[in-house]
Scaffold this motif. Structure first.
Motif, PDB file in Angstrom:
ATOM      1  N   GLY A 176      37.734  81.840  36.943  1.00 39.85           N
ATOM      2  CA  GLY A 176      36.563  81.308  38.041  1.00 39.85           C
ATOM      3  C   GLY A 176      36.160  79.376  37.601  1.00 39.85           C
ATOM      4  N   ILE A 177      37.510  78.811  37.026  1.00 42.42           N
ATOM      5  CA  ILE A 177      37.164  78.057  36.917  1.00 42.42           C
ATOM      6  C   ILE A 177      36.346  76.822  38.231  1.00 42.42           C
ATOM      7  CG2 ILE A 177      38.632  75.147  36.942  1.00 42.42           C
ATOM      8  CD1 ILE A 177      38.628  77.168  34.691  1.00 42.42           C
ATOM      9  N   MET A 178      36.554  77.760  39.327  1.00 40.05           N
ATOM     10  CA  MET A 178      35.838  77.093  40.396  1.00 40.05           C
ATOM     11  C   MET A 178      34.726  77.409  40.540  1.00 40.05           C
ATOM     12  SD  MET A 178      38.889  74.641  41.455  1.00 40.05           S
ATOM     13  CE  MET A 178      40.697  74.560  41.217  1.00 40.05           C
ATOM     14  N   PHE A 179      34.173  78.155  40.049  1.00 39.04           N
ATOM     15  CA  PHE A 179      32.733  78.482  40.216  1.00 39.04           C
ATOM     16  C   PHE A 179      31.720  77.821  38.909  1.00 39.04           C
ATOM     17  CE2 PHE A 179      29.646  81.706  39.275  1.00 39.04           C
ATOM     18  CZ  PHE A 179      28.949  81.676  39.962  1.00 39.04           C
ATOM     19  N   ALA A 180      33.096  77.723  37.943  1.00 46.47           N
ATOM     20  CA  ALA A 180      32.350  77.240  36.569  1.00 46.47           C
ATOM     21  C   ALA A 180      31.558  76.019  36.892  1.00 46.47           C
ATOM     22  CB  ALA A 180      32.913  76.937  35.158  1.00 46.47           C
ATOM     23  N   GLY A 181      32.668  75.178  37.850  1.00 48.61           N
ATOM     24  CA  GLY A 181      32.567  73.442  38.424  1.00 48.61           C
ATOM     25  C   GLY A 181      31.665  73.461  39.155  1.00 48.61           C
ATOM     26  N   GLN A 182      31.529  74.526  40.510  1.00 48.71           N
ATOM     27  CA  GLN A 182      30.536  74.409  40.846  1.00 48.71           C
ATOM     28  C   GLN A 182      29.407  74.739  40.367  1.00 48.71           C
ATOM     29  OE1 GLN A 182      31.184  77.035  44.071  1.00 48.71           O
ATOM     30  NE2 GLN A 182      33.492  76.375  44.576  1.00 48.71           N
ATOM     31  N   LEU A 183      28.849  75.759  39.716  1.00 45.63           N
ATOM     32  CA  LEU A 183      27.814  75.512  39.529  1.00 45.63           C
ATOM     33  C   LEU A 183      26.842  75.031  38.454  1.00 45.63           C
ATOM     34  CD1 LEU A 183      26.187  78.355  38.456  1.00 45.63           C
ATOM     35  CD2 LEU A 183      27.097  78.632  36.507  1.00 45.63           C
ATOM     36  N   LEU A 184      27.893  73.865  37.583  1.00 47.90           N
ATOM     37  CA  LEU A 184      27.375  72.797  36.950  1.00 47.90           C
ATOM     38  C   LEU A 184      27.280  71.571  37.942  1.00 47.90           C
ATOM     39  CD1 LEU A 184      30.492  72.684  34.357  1.00 47.90           C
ATOM     40  CD2 LEU A 184      27.707  72.767  33.652  1.00 47.90           C
ATOM     41  N   ALA A 185      27.833  71.367  38.830  1.00 51.95           N
ATOM     42  CA  ALA A 185      27.660  70.357  40.319  1.00 51.95           C
ATOM     43  C   ALA A 185      26.296  70.925  40.580  1.00 51.95           C
ATOM     44  CB  ALA A 185      28.502  70.376  41.062  1.00 51.95           C
ATOM     45  N   ILE A 220      23.643  88.768  38.030  1.00 51.17           N
ATOM     46  CA  ILE A 220      23.662  87.533  37.611  1.00 51.17           C
ATOM     47  C   ILE A 220      23.174  88.025  36.023  1.00 51.17           C
ATOM     48  CG2 ILE A 220      20.886  86.560  37.896  1.00 51.17           C
ATOM     49  CD1 ILE A 220      21.872  86.100  41.093  1.00 51.17           C
ATOM     50  N   PRO A 221      22.422  88.749  35.879  1.00 49.68           N
ATOM     51  CA  PRO A 221      22.281  89.491  34.282  1.00 49.68           C
ATOM     52  C   PRO A 221      23.264  89.385  33.827  1.00 49.68           C
ATOM     53  CG  PRO A 221      21.211  91.197  35.663  1.00 49.68           C
ATOM     54  CD  PRO A 221      21.717  89.877  37.386  1.00 49.68           C
ATOM     55  N   LEU A 222      24.204  89.489  33.946  1.00 48.38           N
ATOM     56  CA  LEU A 222      25.790  89.472  33.087  1.00 48.38           C
ATOM     57  C   LEU A 222      26.140  88.254  32.987  1.00 48.38           C
ATOM     58  CD1 LEU A 222      28.217  91.187  31.594  1.00 48.38           C
ATOM     59  CD2 LEU A 222      29.216  90.836  33.834  1.00 48.38           C
ATOM     60  N   ASN A 223      26.021  87.742  33.999  1.00 50.20           N
ATOM     61  CA  ASN A 223      26.510  85.603  33.695  1.00 50.20           C
ATOM     62  C   ASN A 223      25.453  85.653  33.027  1.00 50.20           C
ATOM     63  OD1 ASN A 223      28.876  85.029  35.809  1.00 50.20           O
ATOM     64  ND2 ASN A 223      27.817  86.671  36.849  1.00 50.20           N
ATOM     65  N   LYS A 224      24.299  85.633  33.120  1.00 49.24           N
ATOM     66  CA  LYS A 224      22.951  84.737  32.143  1.00 49.24           C
ATOM     67  C   LYS A 224      23.853  85.060  30.690  1.00 49.24           C
ATOM     68  CE  LYS A 224      19.515  84.235  35.260  1.00 49.24           C
ATOM     69  NZ  LYS A 224      17.773  84.516  35.602  1.00 49.24           N
ATOM     70  N   GLU A 244      21.870  81.173  40.997  1.00 47.41           N
ATOM     71  CA  GLU A 244      20.993  82.453  41.724  1.00 47.41           C
ATOM     72  C   GLU A 244      21.975  81.494  43.961  1.00 47.41           C
ATOM     73  OE1 GLU A 244      18.189  84.775  41.680  1.00 47.41           O
ATOM     74  OE2 GLU A 244      18.327  84.239  39.498  1.00 47.41           O
ATOM     75  N   LYS A 245      21.648  80.200  42.912  1.00 46.19           N
ATOM     76  CA  LYS A 245      22.046  79.253  44.801  1.00 46.19           C
ATOM     77  C   LYS A 245      23.628  79.794  44.875  1.00 46.19           C
ATOM     78  CE  LYS A 245      17.798  77.466  45.187  1.00 46.19           C
ATOM     79  NZ  LYS A 245      17.827  77.940  45.641  1.00 46.19           N
ATOM     80  N   VAL A 246      24.948  80.127  43.780  1.00 45.34           N
ATOM     81  CA  VAL A 246      25.651  79.760  43.909  1.00 45.34           C
ATOM     82  C   VAL A 246      26.753  81.212  44.591  1.00 45.34           C
ATOM     83  CG1 VAL A 246      28.135  78.715  43.256  1.00 45.34           C
ATOM     84  CG2 VAL A 246      25.950  77.407  42.741  1.00 45.34           C
ATOM     85  N   LEU A 247      25.877  82.063  43.475  1.00 50.32           N
ATOM     86  CA  LEU A 247      26.521  83.662  44.121  1.00 50.32           C
ATOM     87  C   LEU A 247      26.724  83.945  45.152  1.00 50.32           C
ATOM     88  CD1 LEU A 247      26.202  85.430  40.656  1.00 50.32           C
ATOM     89  CD2 LEU A 247      27.979  84.423  41.353  1.00 50.32           C
ATOM     90  N   PRO A 248      27.788  84.253  45.921  1.00 51.52           N
ATOM     91  CA  PRO A 248      27.252  85.172  46.876  1.00 51.52           C
ATOM     92  C   PRO A 248      25.899  86.096  47.302  1.00 51.52           C
ATOM     93  CG  PRO A 248      29.793  85.619  46.577  1.00 51.52           C
ATOM     94  CD  PRO A 248      28.765  84.100  45.302  1.00 51.52           C
ATOM     95  N   GLU A 249      26.229  85.815  47.815  1.00 57.16           N
ATOM     96  CA  GLU A 249      25.096  87.585  48.227  1.00 57.16           C
ATOM     97  C   GLU A 249      25.194  89.154  47.903  1.00 57.16           C
ATOM     98  OE1 GLU A 249      21.207  88.785  50.164  1.00 57.16           O
ATOM     99  OE2 GLU A 249      21.713  86.607  50.342  1.00 57.16           O
ATOM    100  N   HIS A 250      26.486  89.388  48.246  1.00 58.05           N
ATOM    101  CA  HIS A 250      27.174  90.521  47.660  1.00 58.05           C
ATOM    102  C   HIS A 250      27.304  90.688  45.822  1.00 58.05           C
ATOM    103  CE1 HIS A 250      30.876  88.306  48.661  1.00 58.05           C
ATOM    104  NE2 HIS A 250      31.162  89.257  48.194  1.00 58.05           N
ATOM    105  N   SER A 285      18.495  74.920  34.573  1.00 56.85           N
ATOM    106  CA  SER A 285      19.055  73.772  35.632  1.00 56.85           C
ATOM    107  C   SER A 285      20.286  75.221  36.667  1.00 56.85           C
ATOM    108  CB  SER A 285      19.193  73.070  35.586  1.00 56.85           C
ATOM    109  OG  SER A 285      18.475  73.194  35.498  1.00 56.85           O
ATOM    110  N   VAL A 286      20.897  75.973  35.183  1.00 57.02           N
ATOM    111  CA  VAL A 286      22.379  76.352  35.152  1.00 57.02           C
ATOM    112  C   VAL A 286      21.490  78.030  36.000  1.00 57.02           C
ATOM    113  CG1 VAL A 286      24.218  77.019  34.391  1.00 57.02           C
ATOM    114  CG2 VAL A 286      23.941  75.123  33.376  1.00 57.02           C
ATOM    115  N   PHE A 287      20.619  78.565  35.282  1.00 54.42           N
ATOM    116  CA  PHE A 287      20.567  80.076  35.869  1.00 54.42           C
ATOM    117  C   PHE A 287      19.744  79.853  36.871  1.00 54.42           C
ATOM    118  CE2 PHE A 287      18.657  81.490  31.482  1.00 54.42           C
ATOM    119  CZ  PHE A 287      20.501  81.758  31.297  1.00 54.42           C
ATOM    120  N   ALA A 288      19.115  78.910  37.229  1.00 54.94           N
ATOM    121  CA  ALA A 288      18.392  78.281  38.871  1.00 54.94           C
ATOM    122  C   ALA A 288      19.887  78.046  39.991  1.00 54.94           C
ATOM    123  CB  ALA A 288      18.125  77.103  38.850  1.00 54.94           C
ATOM    124  N   ALA A 289      20.993  77.718  39.275  1.00 47.35           N
ATOM    125  CA  ALA A 289      21.904  77.295  40.320  1.00 47.35           C
ATOM    126  C   ALA A 289      22.716  77.976  40.707  1.00 47.35           C
ATOM    127  CB  ALA A 289      22.834  76.579  39.662  1.00 47.35           C
TER     128      ALA A 289
END
Lengths: 352, 178
Positions: free
Chosen positions: B14-23, B163-167, B152-158, B146-150
């Motif tokens: 999940g490296i790519m995802f973590a990076g996208q989330l920060l960006a 989200i709760p687990l990631n938070k 919601e945007k970065v995770l695809p619909e499915h 901001s990370v929490f808000a991101a």
């Protein structure tokens, strides 16, 4: 419109839709596959057609056909795939049909690799296919420009009735940056030359076969007049910190971003460096390059190839100052520090 | 403020995802941001890393070669990128897998037992979020909101149900640094 964080390939694909393009024909290849992936989902939503052809040869001929009907159409591929398309591109240019071609370059020659490269500069600007013709070639350096230059490419294609290439690479295709799309959607011009059924008008013929040399010469002269007009009107270049620059780094595309960091670091160390970034690499912005180097003692051209644009820079500067080449091949990306080292070498010995 | 990060690990961590989330979180704070992946053709395994820049000024070079912050999720990544970290830089590493701590002087380090914390949450796949949580708490690179808000945007619909687990994983990582 709010900023979106998008990959360059996706931004380019969305920009094509903003430009009114509704037809895409292509074949997957890394590092451009995000373009067809995105469009396969997006085009049907806007009433468009996404079609995966059985090969690049087939895809470019589908583009040829769609362009003949006057539709805004494009295709995208990466280096080896573009080579396969080259015959079709020559036909499209000969028939004076507008379309947009995207090359998200990867390491070559041959099958090469999937790393970013700029090794198709010569192919794009000088030798994409047989015969006396040119593409207009635009070189973005950011995700925003992937979008903006794609929209411009569609306008240029219609204006000059000529294929226009967006010359990108694996870095720009896969990187994410914020991007904004303007709400305004440009209206494509009327296309009275298109083959649309000929009801109530004289028929239009699209053809690149002209047996009589005089006839073919006349066609060529018409093409050349068009290219001369493009040279006159469309050159674009970004010059940065060049006004008092004694050493100018010239670079295009993603490599210009790396060069910019090197130039800024050189400035912070007291070296009068500047950056010259051609945005149209054909037509080549010779006047802007000369302007960037007006106070320079030397120029260094950094590219992710063996040194291809360096010859255009030399022509533009007419041997007035030494022009050096610093290139990395095979998908290797130069670092800002490596470019800085080259700048420092020139600081000491500009002529060597 | 100009943070240049490399996030690195195995493909699939999940490296790519973590990076996208920060960006994305940086963009939501009106900062200049960029994200670039670097990986081989394989979907899982192999090595993966991405460059992320979060800056107050326009970003010249989006490719990071000398990071101010390295986030290493396994031992090979730590070994590979430790020498390139800037003087006075920071290394955040997953001490569950990177068992040999960084040996360099003159840099700051933060050991986070990412896999252990993620397993305590019942899902070892959120180790990336544990590490991001720790990083954000330690550096203030972007705010946790901001990370929490991101997210919601970065995770695809499915994937929204995650989200709760990631938070929880982000918070557990942050808790580790308090």
């Amino acid at each position: 419109m709010a900023k979106l964080l998008m990959e360059g390939n996706q931004a380019l694909a969305e920009a094509a839709i903003h430009a009114g393009c509704r037809y895409f024909f292509g074949y997957p290849i890394t590092p451009q596959s995000e373009i067809p992936e995105y469009l396969s989902r997006r085009l049907p939503q806007v009433g468009g057609v996404y079609l995966q052809a059985e090969s690049e040869v087939s895809a470019i001929n589908m583009v040829f056909g769609a362009a003949g009907t006057g539709a805004r159409v494009f295709t995208a591929s990466s280096s080896p795939g573009i080579s396969l398309m080259s015959e079709g591109i020559s036909y499209i240019a000969a028939c004076e049909l507008p379309c947009v071609l995207v090359n998200v370059q990867r390491g070559g020659p041959g099958l090469g690799n999937i790393a970013p490269s700029q090794a198709d500069y010569n192919q794009a600007t000088k030798g994409i296919g047989h015969g006396d013709f040119h593409l207009l070639v635009l070189a973005p350096n950011s995700v925003q420009e992937m979008a903006d230059l794609t929209i411009w490419a569609f306008d240029l294609a219609d204006k000059y009735r000529n294929p226009v290439m967006v010359l990108s690479d694996g870095i720009l295709g896969q990187m994410m940056e914020p991007v904004e799309f303007s709400e305004e959607i440009p209206e494509p011009p009327e296309k009275p030359w298109a083959v649309t059924g000929a009801s109530g008008r004289k028929r239009n013929i699209i053809n690149s076969l002209h047996i009589a040399p005089e006839v073919l010469e006349a066609r060529n002269l018409k093409l050349q007049a068009k290219y001369a007009a493009a040279k006159e009107n469309e050159c674009r270049c970004e010059n940065y910190l060049t006004e008092d620059a004694e050493l100018v780094v010239a670079a295009f595309g993603s490599c210009a971003r790396i060069a910019k960091a090197a130039v800024e670091e050189a400035r912070s160390q007291g070296i009068k460096a500047g950056l010259c970034r051609p945005i149209t690499v054909w037509p080549f912005p010779e006047a802007a390059v000369a302007e960037a180097c007006k106070n320079a003692r030397a120029c260094i051209v950094t590219e992710m190839n063996e040194g291809q644009m360096v010859y255009d820079i030399r022509l533009a500067l007419k041997d007035r100052i030494p022009v050096h080449s610093f290139g990395k091949m095979g998908g290797v990306i130069p670092t800002p520090n490596q470019i800085l080292d080259e700048i420092k070498k020139l600081e000491v010995k500009p002529g060597v | 403020m100009n943070h240049e990060l490399i996030l690195a690990g195995f493909g699939g961590q999940g490296i790519m995802f973590a990076g996208q989330l920060l960006a994305y979180a940086g963009m939501l704070e009106d900062k200049h941001v960029s994200w670039i992946p670097s990986y081989g053709p394989e979907m899982r395994g192999g090595t993966a890393n991405c460059s992320v820049v979060v800056s107050d000024k326009e970003i010249s070079c989006p490719i990071v070669t000398e990071p101010s912050i390295l986030v290493a999720l396994n031992m090979p990544s730590l070994e590979k990128f430790e020498p390139s970290v800037q003087e006075k830089g920071l290394i955040v590493y997953n001490s569950s897998l990177a068992v040999q701590p960084p040996s360099r002087n003159g840099i700051d380090t933060l050991a986070v037992p990412g896999n252990k914390i993620a397993e305590e949450l019942g899902n070892s796949r959120v180790v990336n979020m544990v590490m991001v949580g720790a990083l954000v708490e330690k550096t203030g690179l972007v705010s946790m909101d901001s990370v929490f808000a991101a997210l919601e945007k970065v995770l695809p619909e499915h994937r929204r149900h995650l989200i709760p687990l990631n938070k929880s994983a982000l918070e557990a990582g942050a808790e580790r640094c308090k």
